[in-house]
Design a protein around this motif. Structure first.
Motif, short mmCIF file in Angstrom:
data_model
loop_
_atom_site.label_atom_id
_atom_site.label_comp_id
_atom_site.label_asym_id
_atom_site.label_seq_id
_atom_site.Cartn_x
_atom_site.Cartn_y
_atom_site.Cartn_z
N UNK A 257 0.85 -1.19 0.00
CA UNK A 257 0.00 0.00 0.00
C UNK A 257 0.89 1.24 0.00
N UNK A 258 0.31 2.37 -0.39
CA UNK A 258 1.11 3.60 -0.46
C UNK A 258 0.39 4.78 0.18
N UNK A 259 1.21 5.64 0.76
CA UNK A 259 0.74 6.92 1.29
C UNK A 259 1.36 8.00 0.42
N UNK A 260 0.55 8.99 0.04
CA UNK A 260 1.03 10.03 -0.86
C UNK A 260 0.28 11.31 -0.63
N UNK A 261 0.96 12.47 -0.53
CA UNK A 261 2.42 12.67 -0.42
C UNK A 261 2.99 12.07 0.86
N UNK A 262 4.29 12.29 1.07
CA UNK A 262 4.95 11.69 2.23
C UNK A 262 5.08 12.67 3.41
N UNK A 263 5.65 13.85 3.14
CA UNK A 263 6.11 14.67 4.27
C UNK A 263 5.00 15.27 5.12
N UNK A 264 3.95 15.75 4.47
CA UNK A 264 2.85 16.32 5.26
C UNK A 264 1.98 15.20 5.83
N UNK A 265 2.34 13.94 5.55
CA UNK A 265 1.52 12.79 5.94
C UNK A 265 2.32 11.71 6.66
N UNK A 266 3.39 12.11 7.36
CA UNK A 266 4.20 11.13 8.09
C UNK A 266 3.37 10.43 9.15
N UNK A 267 2.39 11.15 9.72
CA UNK A 267 1.53 10.53 10.73
C UNK A 267 0.69 9.41 10.12
N UNK A 268 0.31 9.57 8.85
CA UNK A 268 -0.51 8.55 8.18
C UNK A 268 0.35 7.30 7.92
N UNK A 269 1.59 7.51 7.52
CA UNK A 269 2.50 6.38 7.32
C UNK A 269 2.62 5.59 8.63
N UNK A 270 2.83 6.34 9.71
CA UNK A 270 3.00 5.72 11.02
C UNK A 270 1.73 4.97 11.46
N UNK A 271 0.61 5.61 11.21
CA UNK A 271 -0.69 5.00 11.57
C UNK A 271 -0.89 3.69 10.82
N UNK A 272 -0.65 3.70 9.52
CA UNK A 272 -0.87 2.49 8.73
C UNK A 272 0.16 1.41 9.07
N UNK A 273 1.38 1.85 9.47
CA UNK A 273 2.38 0.86 9.89
C UNK A 273 1.86 0.07 11.10
N UNK A 274 1.12 0.79 11.97
CA UNK A 274 0.64 0.14 13.18
C UNK A 274 -0.69 -0.59 13.01
N UNK A 275 -1.36 -0.40 11.87
CA UNK A 275 -2.67 -1.03 11.70
C UNK A 275 -2.70 -2.06 10.57
N UNK A 276 -1.59 -2.20 9.81
CA UNK A 276 -1.56 -3.18 8.71
C UNK A 276 -0.23 -3.93 8.74
N UNK A 277 -0.18 -5.03 7.98
CA UNK A 277 1.06 -5.82 7.97
C UNK A 277 1.75 -5.89 6.62
N UNK A 278 1.14 -5.31 5.59
CA UNK A 278 1.78 -5.35 4.27
C UNK A 278 2.89 -4.29 4.21
#
Ligand code: PBG
Length: 335
Positions: A257-278
């Motif tokens: 899965x992908x999060x886009x953009x990255x920098x203004x959305x670092x919290x979303x990357x972190x959130x998905x890291x903790x809620x998914x395994x892919x």
């Protein structure tokens, strides 16, 4: 030594985090995040013609390449240890229409480019963009209906044809960036029915309606001709919705899965890291690239250090993979 030396007031301090920061070797021993060339995906722009490269004015150092020169850039990138590229085409205006039919032309620019890359550098992972905007007279990711609405299910039918045609040409991974509902499941089914069970899907799951895409739209001349993309891309204010989108895409068959953009959305990357395994990819998009380049050119920041710090932060937030226009530059720095 001298008895005159008075013990520091802190002589009894037990925890001194600075002990492990004393030397470069110590710092390397306790470093929590390692950025390597293996983490990088290099987005590249291809155009028709021969022996030409055009610099994108809002992305200094980034070019649209004709196929012959693109092949050289890809060979260089692979030699530097970059495992994957993401391909984006500049489509000639006369080939565009509202339904993006050129997107599944077996002899289209993307399909020809994939075949040539596979011949020259068969090991590199080729990731293709699945969306209609570069092929659309309207500059939208989907088909525009009579009232200006972006038609979901009609678009998904075209996206499936596009993805299958990319797989037929030799794509290793298809990356739907369009944000239509249900497209991951439909594309998975389409690929499987055509025999491409081993072609993987990198889903742009949490793709936000962002102003950071401006320079990319300059590169492909793909800005929307009316309105914006807010009826399909996500609202910048939403985080929980990213979990919903990611869960749907994973259930429908997304491999990454992908999060886009990255920098203004670092919290979303972190959130998905903790809620998914892919595995999670993050797209360090064109506007993020442009800001660093501009400040670097002005002499206002140390560009190379800022690039490394930025990409490290994206990885630290939880991304396994980073799509970045800095890929080649960074792979060189990391050597
Ligand atoms: C569109 C697409 C966009 C990007 C990648 N795919 C732009 C958009 O959604 O308008 C942007 C990438 C970047 O800004 O670097 N399908």
């Amino acid at each position: 030594m001298s008895s005159e030396t008075s013990p520091s007031v802190n002589a009894g301090l037990i925890h001194r985090p600075r002990r492990l920061r004393r030397t470069d070797a110590l710092r390397r021993m306790v470093r929590e995040t390692q950025l390597t060339a293996n983490d990088l995906i290099y987005p590249l722009f291809v155009m028709e013609g021969e022996n030409q490269k055009q610099e994108i004015s809002s992305m200094p150092g980034c070019y649209r390449y004709t196929l012959d020169l693109l092949l050289k850039e890809i060979a260089d990138a692979y030699a530097l240890g970059i495992p994957a590229i993401a391909l984006f085409p500049l489509v000639e205006n006369e080939k565009k229409d509202n339904a993006g039919t050129e997107s599944y032309n077996p002899d289209g620019l993307v399909q020809r480019t994939i075949r040539a890359i596979k011949k020259q550098t068969p090991e590199i992972v080729i990731i293709t963009d699945v969306a209609l905007d570069p092929f659309s007279t309207q500059g939208h990711d989907g088909i525009v209906g009579e009232n200006g609405e972006i038609l979901n299910d009609e678009t998904v039918e075209v996206l499936v044809k596009q993805a299958v045609s990319q797989a037929e040409a030799g794509a290793d991974m298809v990356a739907p960036s369009d944000m239509m509902d249900g497209r991951i499941g439909a594309i998975r089914e389409g690929l499987d029915n055509a025999g491409f069970t081993n072609v993987s899907i990198l889903a742009y799951s949490a793709k936000y309606a962002s102003a950071y895409y401006g320079p990319f739209r300059d590169a492909l001349d793909s800005a929307p001709k009316f309105g914006d993309k807010k009826t399909y891309q996500m609202d910048a204010a939403n985080a929980r919705e990213a979990i919903t989108e990611a869960d749907l895409d994973i259930a429908e068959g997304a491999d990454i899965i992908m999060v886009k953009p990255a920098l203004a959305y670092l919290d979303i990357i972190h959130l998905l890291r903790n809620t998914t395994n892919v595995p999670i990819a993050a797209y360090n998009v064109s506007g993020e690239y442009a800001m660093i380049k501009a400040a670097g050119q002005m002499g206002w920041i140390d560009e190379k250090k800022v690039i490394l710090e930025t990409l490290t932060s994206i990885k630290r937030a939880g991304a396994d993979l980073i799509l970045t226009y800095f890929a080649k530059e960074v792979a060189l720095m990391l050597r």
